[in-house]
Motif scaffolding. Structure first.
Motif, PDB file in Angstrom:
ATOM      1  N   HIS A 123      39.671  46.098  24.483  1.00  0.00           N
ATOM      2  CA  HIS A 123      40.660  45.952  25.553  1.00  0.00           C
ATOM      3  C   HIS A 123      40.680  47.232  26.376  1.00  0.00           C
TER       4      HIS A 123
ATOM      5  N   PHE B 175      43.071  49.331  29.154  1.00  0.00           N
ATOM      6  CA  PHE B 175      44.388  49.486  29.764  1.00  0.00           C
ATOM      7  C   PHE B 175      44.273  50.533  30.859  1.00  0.00           C
TER       8      PHE B 175
ATOM      9  N   THR C  51      43.981  45.330  31.483  1.00  0.00           N
ATOM     10  CA  THR C  51      45.405  45.172  31.754  1.00  0.00           C
ATOM     11  C   THR C  51      45.919  46.345  32.578  1.00  0.00           C
TER      12      THR C  51
ATOM     13  N   GLN D  30      52.266  47.062  24.847  1.00  0.00           N
ATOM     14  CA  GLN D  30      51.090  46.180  24.813  1.00  0.00           C
ATOM     15  C   GLN D  30      49.889  46.885  24.191  1.00  0.00           C
TER      16      GLN D  30
END
Length: 165
Positions: A110, A112, A134, A157
């Motif tokens: 992921h 960020f 994100t 998150q």
């Protein structure tokens, strides 16, 4: 004046998330470290989320690696039009090679981004990344439109992804 990114990413084979800023602030240039401006809220947010004290860059680097957090920036080089760190003063942006970074760090699942300029540098340049990207609120002292508590809540998150293992 055209500027080149002045220091390496922080990452190793334990890195599971990549946190991307846009480009080092003037304070970060001087300290040769990520989120170094004394009023930047990134490290205070990490301290709150993980219930740790991170008093200096040695502790912060060790923390990031231990937690699986890679730190880098979306841009490799750019022009900063004024002698301040606002993303609004950045132009002629050359992105870092995010796909190559992900290939070299296959455990990252992921990304960020700490602000819109970082996010745009990631998703506009590389729309087909193999992991989610994100947008989180900027931790810069220039972004005062959101209170610390609201930013902290948004950054949960990141911790949730790390805790999902």
């Amino acid at each position: 004046m055209r500027l080149e990114h002045p220091f390496d990413p922080i990452a190793d084979d334990r890195s599971r998330v990549l946190v991307l800023g846009s480009f080092p602030s003037i304070a970060s240039f001087e300290a040769a470290f990520y989120y170094a401006h004394p009023r930047n809220q990134f490290w205070p947010i990490m301290e709150q989320l993980f219930d740790v004290a991170l008093p200096d860059k040695t502790a912060r680097r060790a923390f990031a690696l231990e937690q699986g957090i890679a730190l880098w920036d979306s841009y490799a080089s750019l022009v900063r039009s004024e002698n301040n760190s606002s993303d609004a003063n950045l132009s002629e942006l050359t992105p870092n090679d995010i796909p190559a970074f992900l290939a070299a760090h296959p455990a990252i699942r992921h990304i960020f981004c700490t602000g819109r300029k970082a996010y745009e540098g990631c998703v506009k340049a590389f729309p087909d990344l193999p992991v989610p990207c994100t947008l989180l609120p900027s931790t810069s002292p220039a972004y005062a439109a959101m209170r610390f508590d609201a930013k902290l809540e948004a950054y949960r998150q990141l911790k949730a992804v790390l805790d999902a293992d």
